[in-house]
Design a protein around this motif. Structure first.
Motif, PDB file in Angstrom:
ATOM      1  N   MET A   1      74.423  13.554  52.931  1.00  0.00           N
ATOM      2  CA  MET A   1      75.170  13.884  53.860  1.00  0.00           C
ATOM      3  C   MET A   1      74.824  14.683  55.143  1.00  0.00           C
ATOM      4  N   PRO A   2      74.571  13.761  56.312  1.00  0.00           N
ATOM      5  CA  PRO A   2      73.969  14.528  57.530  1.00  0.00           C
ATOM      6  C   PRO A   2      74.969  15.816  57.907  1.00  0.00           C
ATOM      7  N   LEU A   3      74.344  16.654  58.673  1.00  0.00           N
ATOM      8  CA  LEU A   3      74.970  17.878  59.369  1.00  0.00           C
ATOM      9  C   LEU A   3      75.752  17.507  60.535  1.00  0.00           C
ATOM     10  N   THR A   4      76.845  17.720  60.651  1.00  0.00           N
ATOM     11  CA  THR A   4      77.440  17.736  62.033  1.00  0.00           C
ATOM     12  C   THR A   4      77.057  18.585  62.882  1.00  0.00           C
ATOM     13  N   ARG A   5      77.326  18.475  64.216  1.00  0.00           N
ATOM     14  CA  ARG A   5      76.722  19.415  65.242  1.00  0.00           C
ATOM     15  C   ARG A   5      77.436  20.902  65.034  1.00  0.00           C
ATOM     16  N   ILE A   6      78.834  20.768  64.766  1.00  0.00           N
ATOM     17  CA  ILE A   6      79.167  22.059  64.428  1.00  0.00           C
ATOM     18  C   ILE A   6      78.675  22.861  63.597  1.00  0.00           C
ATOM     19  N   LYS A   7      78.394  22.227  62.334  1.00  0.00           N
ATOM     20  CA  LYS A   7      77.287  22.931  61.270  1.00  0.00           C
ATOM     21  C   LYS A   7      76.107  23.277  61.713  1.00  0.00           C
ATOM     22  N   LYS A   8      75.420  22.609  62.402  1.00  0.00           N
ATOM     23  CA  LYS A   8      74.122  22.915  62.905  1.00  0.00           C
ATOM     24  C   LYS A   8      74.368  24.286  63.696  1.00  0.00           C
ATOM     25  N   GLU A   9      75.395  24.259  64.699  1.00  0.00           N
ATOM     26  CA  GLU A   9      75.557  25.535  65.485  1.00  0.00           C
ATOM     27  C   GLU A   9      75.850  26.652  64.757  1.00  0.00           C
ATOM     28  N   ASN A  10      76.657  26.723  63.600  1.00  0.00           N
ATOM     29  CA  ASN A  10      77.100  27.696  62.566  1.00  0.00           C
ATOM     30  C   ASN A  10      75.691  28.005  62.157  1.00  0.00           C
ATOM     31  N   ILE A  11      74.924  27.003  61.758  1.00  0.00           N
ATOM     32  CA  ILE A  11      73.557  27.741  61.085  1.00  0.00           C
ATOM     33  C   ILE A  11      72.685  28.285  61.811  1.00  0.00           C
ATOM     34  N   VAL A  12      72.620  27.750  63.209  1.00  0.00           N
ATOM     35  CA  VAL A  12      71.650  28.414  64.268  1.00  0.00           C
ATOM     36  C   VAL A  12      72.354  29.938  64.510  1.00  0.00           C
ATOM     37  N   LYS A  13      73.697  30.185  64.635  1.00  0.00           N
ATOM     38  CA  LYS A  13      74.262  31.220  65.003  1.00  0.00           C
ATOM     39  C   LYS A  13      73.897  32.343  63.580  1.00  0.00           C
ATOM     40  N   ASP A  14      74.196  31.757  62.570  1.00  0.00           N
ATOM     41  CA  ASP A  14      73.828  32.538  61.336  1.00  0.00           C
ATOM     42  C   ASP A  14      72.615  33.170  61.293  1.00  0.00           C
ATOM     43  N   ILE A  15      71.516  32.356  61.768  1.00  0.00           N
ATOM     44  CA  ILE A  15      70.077  32.680  61.643  1.00  0.00           C
ATOM     45  C   ILE A  15      69.992  33.738  62.589  1.00  0.00           C
ATOM     46  N   GLU A  16      70.474  33.631  63.926  1.00  0.00           N
ATOM     47  CA  GLU A  16      70.313  34.583  64.909  1.00  0.00           C
ATOM     48  C   GLU A  16      71.118  35.942  64.844  1.00  0.00           C
ATOM     49  N   GLU A  17      72.046  36.030  63.907  1.00  0.00           N
ATOM     50  CA  GLU A  17      72.543  37.160  63.213  1.00  0.00           C
ATOM     51  C   GLU A  17      71.540  37.878  62.640  1.00  0.00           C
ATOM     52  N   LYS A  18      70.939  37.275  61.844  1.00  0.00           N
ATOM     53  CA  LYS A  18      69.976  37.709  60.667  1.00  0.00           C
ATOM     54  C   LYS A  18      68.869  38.165  61.479  1.00  0.00           C
ATOM     55  N   LEU A  19      68.322  37.553  62.559  1.00  0.00           N
ATOM     56  CA  LEU A  19      67.147  37.830  63.368  1.00  0.00           C
ATOM     57  C   LEU A  19      67.430  39.195  64.069  1.00  0.00           C
ATOM     58  N   ASP A  20      68.753  39.489  64.347  1.00  0.00           N
ATOM     59  CA  ASP A  20      69.034  40.611  64.948  1.00  0.00           C
ATOM     60  C   ASP A  20      68.949  41.876  64.182  1.00  0.00           C
ATOM     61  N   ARG A  21      68.990  41.630  62.825  1.00  0.00           N
ATOM     62  CA  ARG A  21      69.232  42.749  61.869  1.00  0.00           C
ATOM     63  C   ARG A  21      67.755  42.886  61.083  1.00  0.00           C
ATOM     64  N   GLN A  22      67.003  41.835  61.217  1.00  0.00           N
ATOM     65  CA  GLN A  22      65.680  41.844  60.358  1.00  0.00           C
ATOM     66  C   GLN A  22      64.624  42.794  60.936  1.00  0.00           C
ATOM     67  N   LYS A  23      63.880  43.179  60.044  1.00  0.00           N
ATOM     68  CA  LYS A  23      62.464  44.013  60.518  1.00  0.00           C
ATOM     69  C   LYS A  23      61.316  43.165  60.285  1.00  0.00           C
ATOM     70  N   ALA A  24      61.310  42.246  59.398  1.00  0.00           N
ATOM     71  CA  ALA A  24      60.090  41.242  59.317  1.00  0.00           C
ATOM     72  C   ALA A  24      60.703  39.876  58.504  1.00  0.00           C
ATOM     73  N   ILE A  25      60.021  38.874  58.892  1.00  0.00           N
ATOM     74  CA  ILE A  25      60.248  37.336  58.306  1.00  0.00           C
ATOM     75  C   ILE A  25      59.135  36.967  57.895  1.00  0.00           C
ATOM     76  N   MET A  26      59.297  36.674  56.637  1.00  0.00           N
ATOM     77  CA  MET A  26      58.413  35.485  56.042  1.00  0.00           C
ATOM     78  C   MET A  26      58.813  34.129  55.870  1.00  0.00           C
ATOM     79  N   PHE A  27      57.811  33.289  55.885  1.00  0.00           N
ATOM     80  CA  PHE A  27      57.853  32.041  55.941  1.00  0.00           C
ATOM     81  C   PHE A  27      57.048  31.454  54.492  1.00  0.00           C
TER      82      PHE A  27
END
Length: 172
Positions: A1-27
């Motif tokens: 099932m494809p992601l809707t635009r609203i779900k994608k915006e929520n995912i981006v917003k969630d990642i942005e909140e985590k980026l604000d709190r992080q000290k390091a990111i690993m991929f």
């Protein structure tokens, strides 16, 4: 099932909140890792104050761009998991390195500390460094070495005096 635009915006917003709190990111490329192993890794990361998120590279790229972080995640190979380190800059890389080393699955792709991007080899070198407690212990040992050497030298003079007196006593 494809992601809707609203779900994608929520995912981006969630990642942005985590980026604000992080000290390091690993991929990490999690291709070939079973769900049970991935859940074990998530739990281990959570215990040490880290968090793993799985999102599309395009959504991650948008979140990084919105936070003015220069990193081209589209160049990363495979399916990408993002590990956010909230308490320590190095802890997430150490846990990830041990996981990849023991399971022989997945691959460390790189990481961000602050706004600096590190490639795979740099992240592996970072993971192999001693942790903060070990480094502090090494520092204390280095600072303590001249003092303990001085005490040893002073103790040696007293020991030699006792041996000399004992030898004189034995001759008489």
């Amino acid at each position: 099932m494809p992601l809707t635009r609203i779900k994608k915006e929520n995912i981006v917003k969630d990642i942005e909140e985590k980026l604000d709190r992080q000290k390091a990111i690993m991929f990490m490329d999690f291709s070939g890792i079973k769900v049970k192993e991935l859940t074990g890794l998530r739990n281990e990361l959570k215990e040490s104050g880290n968090e793993m998120e799985i999102a599309k590279k395009s959504l991650l790229g948008i979140a990084l761009k919105n936070k003015n972080i220069e990193a081209d995640v589209k160049d990363l190979a495979g399916e990408v998991a993002i590990i956010f380190g909230y308490e320590d800059e190095v802890a997430s890389s150490k846990i990830l390195y041990q996981f990849v080393k023991t399971n022989k699955k997945g691959k460390m792709l790189g990481g961000l500390i602050g706004s600096n991007f590190f490639n795979e080899t740099d992240v592996v070198k970072l993971a192999q460094l001693p942790n903060r407690q070990q480094l502090l212990g090494m520092l204390v040992g280095t600072i303590n070495a001249p003092i303990s050497g001085f005490v040893s030298v002073l103790h040696g003079n007293l020991r030699n005096l006792v041996y000399a007196l004992s030898a004189i006593k034995d001759k008489k």
